[in-house]
Write a protein that holds these residues in place. Structure first.
Motif, PDB file in Angstrom:
ATOM      1  N   ASP A   1     -21.285  70.888 -41.925  1.00 32.67           N
ATOM      2  CA  ASP A   1     -20.977  72.055 -41.086  1.00 32.67           C
ATOM      3  C   ASP A   1     -21.232  73.366 -41.836  1.00 32.67           C
ATOM      4  OD1 ASP A   1     -20.072  73.497 -38.942  1.00 32.67           O
ATOM      5  OD2 ASP A   1     -17.963  73.264 -39.400  1.00 32.67           O
ATOM      6  N   ALA A   2     -20.784  73.434 -43.083  1.00 35.76           N
ATOM      7  CA  ALA A   2     -20.881  74.693 -43.839  1.00 35.76           C
ATOM      8  C   ALA A   2     -22.302  74.991 -44.310  1.00 35.76           C
ATOM      9  CB  ALA A   2     -19.937  74.660 -45.042  1.00 35.76           C
TER      10      ALA A   2
ATOM     11  N   ILE B   1     -21.491  82.716 -50.933  1.00 33.58           N
ATOM     12  CA  ILE B   1     -20.572  82.824 -49.795  1.00 33.58           C
ATOM     13  C   ILE B   1     -20.228  81.446 -49.230  1.00 33.58           C
ATOM     14  CG2 ILE B   1     -22.379  83.117 -48.033  1.00 33.58           C
ATOM     15  CD1 ILE B   1     -18.934  84.896 -48.112  1.00 33.58           C
ATOM     16  N   ASP B   2     -21.139  80.482 -49.426  1.00 40.37           N
ATOM     17  CA  ASP B   2     -20.867  79.135 -48.929  1.00 40.37           C
ATOM     18  C   ASP B   2     -19.654  78.516 -49.623  1.00 40.37           C
ATOM     19  OD1 ASP B   2     -23.050  79.035 -47.102  1.00 40.37           O
ATOM     20  OD2 ASP B   2     -24.403  78.701 -48.780  1.00 40.37           O
TER      21      ASP B   2
ATOM     22  N   LEU C   1     -16.939  80.022 -50.451  1.00 40.09           N
ATOM     23  CA  LEU C   1     -15.747  80.500 -49.723  1.00 40.09           C
ATOM     24  C   LEU C   1     -15.623  79.761 -48.382  1.00 40.09           C
ATOM     25  CD1 LEU C   1     -13.417  82.557 -49.712  1.00 40.09           C
ATOM     26  CD2 LEU C   1     -14.946  84.184 -48.594  1.00 40.09           C
ATOM     27  N   ASP C   2     -16.747  79.580 -47.717  1.00 40.68           N
ATOM     28  CA  ASP C   2     -16.766  78.858 -46.443  1.00 40.68           C
ATOM     29  C   ASP C   2     -16.247  77.427 -46.640  1.00 40.68           C
ATOM     30  OD1 ASP C   2     -17.231  78.401 -43.770  1.00 40.68           O
ATOM     31  OD2 ASP C   2     -19.413  78.310 -43.918  1.00 40.68           O
TER      32      ASP C   2
ATOM     33  N   PHE D   1     -12.465  77.407 -47.110  1.00 40.07           N
ATOM     34  CA  PHE D   1     -11.773  77.601 -45.826  1.00 40.07           C
ATOM     35  C   PHE D   1     -11.806  76.312 -44.988  1.00 40.07           C
ATOM     36  CE2 PHE D   1     -12.480  82.524 -45.438  1.00 40.07           C
ATOM     37  CZ  PHE D   1     -11.589  82.705 -46.474  1.00 40.07           C
ATOM     38  N   LYS D   2     -12.968  75.682 -44.958  1.00 35.54           N
ATOM     39  CA  LYS D   2     -13.118  74.483 -44.122  1.00 35.54           C
ATOM     40  C   LYS D   2     -12.349  73.291 -44.705  1.00 35.54           C
ATOM     41  CE  LYS D   2     -17.356  75.416 -41.522  1.00 35.54           C
ATOM     42  NZ  LYS D   2     -17.300  76.857 -41.491  1.00 35.54           N
TER      43      LYS D   2
ATOM     44  N   GLN E   1      -8.757  73.653 -43.704  1.00 43.02           N
ATOM     45  CA  GLN E   1      -8.553  73.249 -42.300  1.00 43.02           C
ATOM     46  C   GLN E   1      -8.593  71.736 -42.146  1.00 43.02           C
ATOM     47  OE1 GLN E   1     -11.491  75.290 -39.907  1.00 43.02           O
ATOM     48  NE2 GLN E   1      -9.942  76.704 -39.139  1.00 43.02           N
TER      49      GLN E   1
ATOM     50  N   ALA F   1     -21.815  88.179 -44.595  1.00 43.12           N
ATOM     51  CA  ALA F   1     -22.434  87.339 -45.621  1.00 43.12           C
ATOM     52  C   ALA F   1     -23.092  86.094 -45.040  1.00 43.12           C
ATOM     53  CB  ALA F   1     -21.381  86.927 -46.656  1.00 43.12           C
ATOM     54  N   LYS F   2     -22.629  85.683 -43.858  1.00 44.56           N
ATOM     55  CA  LYS F   2     -23.170  84.427 -43.327  1.00 44.56           C
ATOM     56  C   LYS F   2     -22.948  84.354 -41.818  1.00 44.56           C
ATOM     57  CE  LYS F   2     -22.511  79.436 -44.015  1.00 44.56           C
ATOM     58  NZ  LYS F   2     -21.840  78.443 -44.874  1.00 44.56           N
TER      59      LYS F   2
ATOM     60  N   SER G   1     -22.403  81.708 -39.432  1.00 45.78           N
ATOM     61  CA  SER G   1     -22.124  80.267 -39.443  1.00 45.78           C
ATOM     62  C   SER G   1     -22.627  79.605 -38.170  1.00 45.78           C
ATOM     63  CB  SER G   1     -20.622  80.023 -39.568  1.00 45.78           C
ATOM     64  OG  SER G   1     -20.104  80.676 -40.700  1.00 45.78           O
TER      65      SER G   1
ATOM     66  N   GLU H   1     -10.248  83.728 -38.325  1.00 53.62           N
ATOM     67  CA  GLU H   1      -9.892  82.317 -38.484  1.00 53.62           C
ATOM     68  C   GLU H   1      -9.176  82.116 -39.808  1.00 53.62           C
ATOM     69  OE1 GLU H   1     -13.396  79.967 -38.784  1.00 53.62           O
ATOM     70  OE2 GLU H   1     -12.385  78.093 -38.318  1.00 53.62           O
ATOM     71  N   ARG H   2      -9.660  82.814 -40.835  1.00 54.63           N
ATOM     72  CA  ARG H   2      -9.094  82.658 -42.185  1.00 54.63           C
ATOM     73  C   ARG H   2      -9.479  83.890 -42.988  1.00 54.63           C
ATOM     74  NH1 ARG H   2      -7.082  82.154 -46.444  1.00 54.63           N
ATOM     75  NH2 ARG H   2      -6.952  80.364 -47.811  1.00 54.63           N
TER      76      ARG H   2
ATOM     77  N   GLY I   1     -12.684  87.264 -48.889  1.00 58.41           N
ATOM     78  CA  GLY I   1     -13.424  87.517 -47.651  1.00 58.41           C
ATOM     79  C   GLY I   1     -12.722  86.920 -46.452  1.00 58.41           C
ATOM     80  N   ALA I   2     -13.497  86.715 -45.391  1.00 60.86           N
ATOM     81  CA  ALA I   2     -12.880  86.229 -44.154  1.00 60.86           C
ATOM     82  C   ALA I   2     -13.889  85.426 -43.337  1.00 60.86           C
ATOM     83  CB  ALA I   2     -12.370  87.401 -43.322  1.00 60.86           C
ATOM     84  N   ALA I   3     -13.352  84.504 -42.543  1.00 58.04           N
ATOM     85  CA  ALA I   3     -14.154  83.773 -41.563  1.00 58.04           C
ATOM     86  C   ALA I   3     -13.656  84.193 -40.186  1.00 58.04           C
ATOM     87  CB  ALA I   3     -13.990  82.269 -41.752  1.00 58.04           C
TER      88      ALA I   3
ATOM     89  N   MET J   1     -19.069  84.894 -41.458  1.00 57.95           N
ATOM     90  CA  MET J   1     -18.330  84.964 -42.727  1.00 57.95           C
ATOM     91  C   MET J   1     -18.550  86.354 -43.317  1.00 57.95           C
ATOM     92  SD  MET J   1     -16.971  81.937 -43.772  1.00 57.95           S
ATOM     93  CE  MET J   1     -16.747  82.355 -45.481  1.00 57.95           C
ATOM     94  N   PHE J   2     -17.483  86.942 -43.800  1.00 56.11           N
ATOM     95  CA  PHE J   2     -17.574  88.257 -44.439  1.00 56.11           C
ATOM     96  C   PHE J   2     -17.121  88.147 -45.894  1.00 56.11           C
ATOM     97  CE2 PHE J   2     -17.239  89.112 -39.965  1.00 56.11           C
ATOM     98  CZ  PHE J   2     -18.120  90.158 -39.770  1.00 56.11           C
ATOM     99  N   SER J   3     -17.774  88.924 -46.725  1.00 62.02           N
ATOM    100  CA  SER J   3     -17.404  88.957 -48.141  1.00 62.02           C
ATOM    101  C   SER J   3     -16.822  90.328 -48.476  1.00 62.02           C
ATOM    102  CB  SER J   3     -18.663  88.707 -48.982  1.00 62.02           C
ATOM    103  OG  SER J   3     -18.382  88.888 -50.341  1.00 62.02           O
TER     104      SER J   3
END
Lengths: 130, 191
Positions: free
Chosen positions: A16-17, A40-41, A43-44, A47-48, A51, B79-80, B82, B103-104, B109-111, B154-156
């Motif tokens: 997914d990421a 950045i992945d 961080l993604d 987060f995932k 979850q 940054a992304k 998704s 979401e987070r 950063g943040a999603a 996605m934000f950084s």
């Protein structure tokens, strides 16, 4: 949760990421070199994973920060013994055997394999359960 | 206000959700070429809001939400992407509504998750009776919104990047354009 179950969920997270196929996510695959992860992945992925497994990951817990910027830890483009010791302490879930043979700082991201993520989740779940 | 792809913030729950709208106008510059008439192929002009700018609109909506959550102290950079799905064309006269939710979020950063909706007043109906406007003969222009896409981002917070790269001290992300947008939307900010 069994290790196979953890692997399956980690595989789903990485598919997914990172937008890769299931069969690319093998235990030895490097997140960066093989699966194309960028900063950045990471961080993604954190987060995932939170979850998917229902726990909180502290900043730098899965992927360390600022280690390679420390001049004590990196000299002439290579991770020093002290740096290696620090990395091992902070990343008990990673396998350093290949990296130790040629500890170039540009290759440090390659220690983040799928297996390292599975190890991290496995340890984390044991900590949460105990 | 160049490159501002939202017109008004219409709802804000700090740290959780922000809703913004964008009216699409025939005079918007990107629509001149997207798509221009092709005389050789005998095709007329077909102006559409480019899907990439719909993604940008959501990025600005979600970016303001994330920036606001941090008191606009962080430099919030997209940054992304998704996920991005836009299933319908958005043409002049339509209104886009972007709803972004966090979401987070943490120090790095943040999603965000986003829903894109479109209100399309539809084609002109010759001889249509007025149903609004008090019998002035003006057809209604407000159409219901329908979901046309989802955009997750996605934000950084770039000052906290893993590579340790240094950026200018002033917050170049939330410029005057965003301050004006926030002020005109009635969102009080101090940055």
């Amino acid at each position: 949760m069994s290790r196979d179950e953890i692997f399956e969920k980690v595989q789903e997270v990485l598919v997914d990421a990172l937008g890769v196929d299931d069969d690319e996510v093998t235990p030895d695959a490097s997140l960066t070199a093989d699966l194309g992860a960028e900063s950045i992945d990471f961080l993604d992925i954190v987060f995932k994973l939170e979850q998917a497994f229902g726990f909180k990951i502290q900043q730098g817990e899965l992927f360390p920060e600022n280690v390679t910027e420390n001049p004590e830890f990196v000299q002439d483009g290579r991770v020093t013994d002290k740096g290696l010791a620090a990395l091992k302490q902070r990343l008990p879930h990673a396998d350093f055997s290949k990296f130790e043979q040629n500890p170039e700082v540009t290759k440090v991201a390659e220690i983040f394999t799928v297996n390292a993520v599975v190890n991290f989740v496995d340890r984390k779940l044991q900590t949460v359960e105990s | 206000m160049r490159w501002c792809w939202i017109d008004r913030i219409i709802a804000l729950t700090p740290g959780q959700r922000l809703v913004a709208i964008k009216h699409i106008g025939l005079g918007m510059e990107p629509l001149f070429e997207h798509f221009a008439a092709d005389e050789q192929a005998g095709l007329p002009a077909q102006p559409l809001m480019p899907a990439s700018l719909i993604v940008e609109g959501m990025a600005q909506t979600a970016g303001v939400l994330v920036g606001h959550a941090g008191g606009f102290k962080e430099k919030v950079i997209l940054a992304k992407v998704s996920r991005a799905e836009v299933r319908r064309d958005a043409t002049p006269g339509c209104t886009l509504r972007y709803t972004a939710t966090i979401e987070r979020m943490d120090d790095m950063g943040a999603a965000t998750q986003g829903v894109v909706e479109l209100a399309d007043p539809g084609p002109c109906e010759m001889g249509r009776e007025a149903s609004a406007g008090g019998g002035t003969g003006v057809p209604p222009v407000c159409a219901p919104f329908e979901e046309i896409g989802r955009i997750d981002l996605m934000f950084s917070h770039i000052d906290r990047n893993l590579a340790g790269v240094q950026f200018p001290e002033h917050n170049f992300v939330f410029s005057d354009s965003f301050r004006t947008l926030l002020r005109q939307s009635g969102v009080e900010v101090d940055f």
